[in-house]
Design a protein around this motif. Structure first.
Motif, PDB file in Angstrom:
ATOM      1  N   PHE A  52      -8.091  57.547  20.035  1.00  0.00           N
ATOM      2  CA  PHE A  52      -7.882  58.292  21.271  1.00  0.00           C
ATOM      3  C   PHE A  52      -8.680  57.638  22.396  1.00  0.00           C
ATOM      4  CE2 PHE A  52      -7.093  61.351  17.841  1.00  0.00           C
ATOM      5  CZ  PHE A  52      -5.791  61.712  18.162  1.00  0.00           C
ATOM      6  N   SER A  70      -7.924  75.689  29.671  1.00  0.00           N
ATOM      7  CA  SER A  70      -7.618  74.458  30.405  1.00  0.00           C
ATOM      8  C   SER A  70      -8.826  73.888  31.145  1.00  0.00           C
ATOM      9  CB  SER A  70      -6.477  74.709  31.392  1.00  0.00           C
ATOM     10  OG  SER A  70      -6.860  75.734  32.295  1.00  0.00           O
ATOM     11  N   ARG A  75      -9.173  68.894  18.892  1.00  0.00           N
ATOM     12  CA  ARG A  75      -8.635  68.192  20.046  1.00  0.00           C
ATOM     13  C   ARG A  75      -7.380  68.887  20.576  1.00  0.00           C
ATOM     14  NH1 ARG A  75      -8.310  63.057  22.629  1.00  0.00           N
ATOM     15  NH2 ARG A  75      -6.150  62.919  23.285  1.00  0.00           N
ATOM     16  N   GLU A  76      -6.516  69.268  19.645  1.00  0.00           N
ATOM     17  CA  GLU A  76      -5.236  69.837  20.032  1.00  0.00           C
ATOM     18  C   GLU A  76      -5.381  71.273  20.562  1.00  0.00           C
ATOM     19  OE1 GLU A  76      -2.439  68.584  17.019  1.00  0.00           O
ATOM     20  OE2 GLU A  76      -1.381  70.489  17.347  1.00  0.00           O
ATOM     21  N   PRO A 103      -9.690  59.457  28.636  1.00  0.00           N
ATOM     22  CA  PRO A 103      -8.771  59.722  29.746  1.00  0.00           C
ATOM     23  C   PRO A 103      -9.169  58.852  30.948  1.00  0.00           C
ATOM     24  CG  PRO A 103      -9.693  61.767  28.857  1.00  0.00           C
ATOM     25  CD  PRO A 103     -10.422  60.646  28.208  1.00  0.00           C
ATOM     26  N   ARG A 159     -12.965  69.878  29.415  1.00  0.00           N
ATOM     27  CA  ARG A 159     -12.679  68.467  29.642  1.00  0.00           C
ATOM     28  C   ARG A 159     -13.374  67.560  28.635  1.00  0.00           C
ATOM     29  NH1 ARG A 159     -15.977  65.078  32.528  1.00  0.00           N
ATOM     30  NH2 ARG A 159     -18.034  65.931  33.025  1.00  0.00           N
ATOM     31  N   GLU A 217      -9.102  59.112  34.131  1.00  0.00           N
ATOM     32  CA  GLU A 217      -9.879  59.725  35.206  1.00  0.00           C
ATOM     33  C   GLU A 217     -11.353  59.867  34.824  1.00  0.00           C
ATOM     34  OE1 GLU A 217      -9.306  63.880  37.373  1.00  0.00           O
ATOM     35  OE2 GLU A 217      -7.442  63.031  36.547  1.00  0.00           O
ATOM     36  N   ASN A 242      -5.285  68.575  23.860  1.00  0.00           N
ATOM     37  CA  ASN A 242      -4.795  67.222  23.604  1.00  0.00           C
ATOM     38  C   ASN A 242      -5.230  66.198  24.630  1.00  0.00           C
ATOM     39  OD1 ASN A 242      -3.454  66.691  21.251  1.00  0.00           O
ATOM     40  ND2 ASN A 242      -1.683  67.927  21.894  1.00  0.00           N
ATOM     41  N   LYS A 243      -6.229  66.536  25.403  1.00  0.00           N
ATOM     42  CA  LYS A 243      -6.674  65.556  26.400  1.00  0.00           C
ATOM     43  C   LYS A 243      -8.184  65.334  26.354  1.00  0.00           C
ATOM     44  CE  LYS A 243      -7.099  68.789  30.344  1.00  0.00           C
ATOM     45  NZ  LYS A 243      -7.885  69.762  29.684  1.00  0.00           N
ATOM     46  N   ALA A 244      -8.925  66.366  26.027  1.00  0.00           N
ATOM     47  CA  ALA A 244     -10.382  66.233  26.087  1.00  0.00           C
ATOM     48  C   ALA A 244     -10.889  65.316  24.970  1.00  0.00           C
ATOM     49  CB  ALA A 244     -11.026  67.604  25.951  1.00  0.00           C
TER      50      ALA A 244
END
Ligand code: WTA
Length: 655
Positions: free
Chosen positions: A16, A385, A406-407, A19, A388, A21, A412-414
């Motif tokens: 993974f 949400s 994670r999910e 991200p 992060r 950003e 699914n992003k952090a």
């Protein structure tokens, strides 16, 4: 860990990436590794500059008398000033330091840095009134309430090392810790809330104080009691003092003294391979540098916008480093929650994340596995949400739990930072950097910048990629333990004697083909149950202290939920007969009473014999095979090889 699990782990090939950003704006970028490798001391000196010092150090590291390290030699600093005053002085007094959430619904308090400073100052003045001076030890046996943090910081302010004893420990455990570090003042509360009901703390303190005072080696002069639940408490005139009587009315002005960088900050007891818990000593300057730097880098903390939450209990090192000292030194806003994850409902944690907009969340794999079992629909009811970044600590995180975390929590992003460290190391040493490292589920990845770790074989040679061995540290680090309280020799023997110049952590680990590290768990007689360290010997001694028990052997057996579970094999005394119907319950409760409920064996098996080598050493490996339901391996070194047959037969009978 079984070889099969290991090879499964090493076939784990999901990656993974950070991200984009987060990576672009990360506090620490890839260049930090090279910079730290180039000049480690300069690197740590730069990390130290993030703090306020009363007097700057003359020397970053004195390693002239290994393994006794001195960091920031000649420097003077006050941990409490760094955790509160400096934020107020910088105009951030109105910022919330703690969103405290009590277990009963709507029982909450938001505490700003300015309020925290006043409260810490009051407590420091009150402790001074009670005769606490620089260097005196103060024992803390408290629930997760703001006063606990306040007491720790007040002690730090005075230079009176605290020793926080987890509220789940028994009065015996508390008494032995008070005696070992010679604490004359104990801070506690009437109780705290657990699963919807008040749970008492003060009776255990009363018992412990009685024991300590009767033994005569140490005398507890005062017990300072916070009223939290309002339940009835026994009162010892002359010793007991209410917090609200002495702290609330004390002056909120307190002029702090700067302490030497190596002045003791706290002692934290942890289980070792022998029965006697070890008092891990942490000192002030290096510890604060190590914890604040790693809290900022590993969690990529942006103090202006992040809301951080570490779910650990303050009675463990995680609560010290990543709830009190690291985050507060960094001026973070954080959640502090009193209760359990399932009270009053199973979504309590997620509800708290939603309510406070938690952005960084740090918890343990055992909790994650429990949530997985309860079902995805529970976290799905809440808006998570804001998250992060996610962190994991305490034991290896299995890939399934990592993916679920994670999910279902991280949207699914952090990214997940799997952080490896110990009570002894004080700070995180091995972890991904969230803006740099592509995470692999189950791997703690690389030593952080400024840390030199390796995996070595029996001859202390670095193993090649693709092989396993022992996890060691090759260079000192700022938050390292300085010694064991009152026992320098045991410090040397325990950590530094296996191989010359290397710190042996007690963990096994593997390097994968990329050279990333997979920590596999303890290779010594320390068990890891739900991320809590327990010593086999300590539980064995608790068992044999029962009048019906002649001999006991304890092993940690693999457990889906708790990582490992305590399994005990006991031989009863002749005059105990078969022990009676309830012997198993009786022994389980006895261990809970002697050490604490966390040490309660999952299983107690009454056996006729224990497998021993010819030299009389119990072969725990064989018992582990039994406890984990495997065929028993090689028994040729046993003094009496029929013993295992007897045990197996008894086990079949028990089942
Ligand atoms: C284990 C807790 C794998 C390890 C901070 C270590 C881990 C012991 C991890 C220290 C991790 C901790 N991956 N294993 N990320 N973190 N451990 O002193 O066996 O309570 O030696 O400190 O926990 O436990 P302690």
């Amino acid at each position: 860990m079984a070889d099969e699990t290991l090879s499964n782990l090493l076939h784990e090939n999901r990656r993974f990436e950070p991200p984009a950003e987060l990576a672009a704006d990360a506090n620490v970028k890839a260049e930090a590794y090279d910079r730290a490798a180039g000049d480690r001391e300069a690197f740590w000196a730069e990390a130290a500059e993030r703090l306020d010092w009363g007097k700057k150090w003359d020397q970053v590291l004195d390693w002239s008398n290994p393994p006794f390290a001195k960091w920031f030699v000649g420097g003077e600093i006050n941990a409490s000033v760094n955790c509160v005053d400096r934020h107020v002085d910088a105009g951030r007094g109105d910022k919330v330091a703690l969103h405290w959430v009590g277990e009963p619904a709507d029982d909450t308090r938001d505490i700003t840095y300015a309020q925290l400073k006043d409260e810490v100052s009051r407590a420091a003045n009150a402790l001074t009134e009670l005769g606490v001076k620089k260097g005196d030890r103060v024992a803390i046996y408290m629930p997760m309430i703001p006063e606990t943090v306040v007491t720790m910081l007040a002690c730090a302010r005075l230079g009176a090392p605290h020793t926080v004893v987890f509220g789940g420990f028994s009065s015996d455990a508390l008494a032995s810790r008070i005696t070992d570090c010679g604490a004359e003042v104990v801070v506690t509360s009437d109780g705290g809330y657990r699963r919807g009901a008040p749970s008492a703390l003060k009776p255990a303190v009363d018992e412990a104080v009685q024991k300590v005072n009767a033994a005569g080696e140490v005398t507890v002069r005062n017990v300072l009691v916070v009223r939290r639940t309002g339940q009835d408490v026994a009162w010892n005139e002359g010793t007991d003092v209410w917090w609200h009587d002495v702290v609330d009315g004390a002056s909120p002005d307190h002029t702090p003294e700067m302490h030497d960088a190596e002045h003791p900050l706290y002692v934290m007891y942890t289980s070792g391979t022998t029965g006697k818990p070890k008092g891990i000593l942490h000192t002030t300057g290096g510890y604060l540098v190590g914890t604040s730097y790693t809290h900022w880098s590993v969690f990529d903390l942006k103090p202006e916008t992040d809301v951080y939450w570490c779910t650990a209990d303050v009675g463990w090192v995680t609560g010290h480093s990543y709830m009190v000292y690291g985050p507060l030194a960094n001026g973070a806003t954080q959640v502090l929650y009193e209760g359990t994850p399932d009270a009053p409902h199973k979504g309590r944690w997620w509800e708290i994340i939603e309510k406070y907009g938690v952005t960084i969340f740090y918890t343990a794999p055992t909790a994650i596995r429990t949530f997985m079992k309860q079902g995805d629909d529970i976290p799905a009811k809440f808006d998570l949400s804001s998250i992060r970044l996610l962190g994991s600590v305490g034991e290896p995180i299995n890939p399934e739990a990592y993916i679920w975390y994670r999910e279902h929590i991280g949207g699914n992003k952090a990214p997940i930072v799997d952080t490896w460290w110990q009570t002894e190391t004080g700070q995180i040493l091995i972890s991904p950097l969230p803006g740099v490292t592509a995470g692999k589920p189950g791997s703690a990845m690389r030593p952080l910048p400024g840390i030199v770790a390796d995996v070595v074989d029996d001859e202390a040679k670095s193993v090649p990629n693709g092989s396993g061995g022992y996890l060691v540290l090759k260079e000192p680090w700022p938050a390292m333990l300085r010694t064991l309280w009152g026992d320098d020799q045991r410090f040397v023997d325990t950590y530094w004697s296996r191989w010359q110049g290397l710190y042996f952590a007690g963990d096994g680990a593997k390097k994968d083909e990329d050279g990333d590290l997979w920590v596999l768990g303890r290779v010594d007689d320390v068990m890891n149950v739900s991320g809590h360290r327990l010593s086999t010997t300590e539980i064995e001694s608790a068992l044999v202290s029962h009048p019906k028990v002649a001999e006991a052997a304890v092993v940690g057996a693999a457990d889906d939920m708790t990582g490992q579970a305590v399994c005990a094999f006991v031989i009863l005394r002749d005059n105990a007969g078969d022990g009676g119907e309830d012997i198993v319950t009786e022994l389980r409760n006895h261990v809970a009473h002697e050490i604490g409920p966390i040490a309660k064996p999952r299983q107690v098996m009454v056996v006729p014999e224990l497998p021993k080598t010819r030299s009389g050493k119990i072969m725990r490996r064989l018992l582990k095979d039994v406890a984990e339901g495997r065929d028993v391996g090689d028994v040729t070194t046993l003094a009496d090889s029929s013993v295992m047959e007897l045990i197996k037969a008894r086990e079949a009978g028990n089942a």
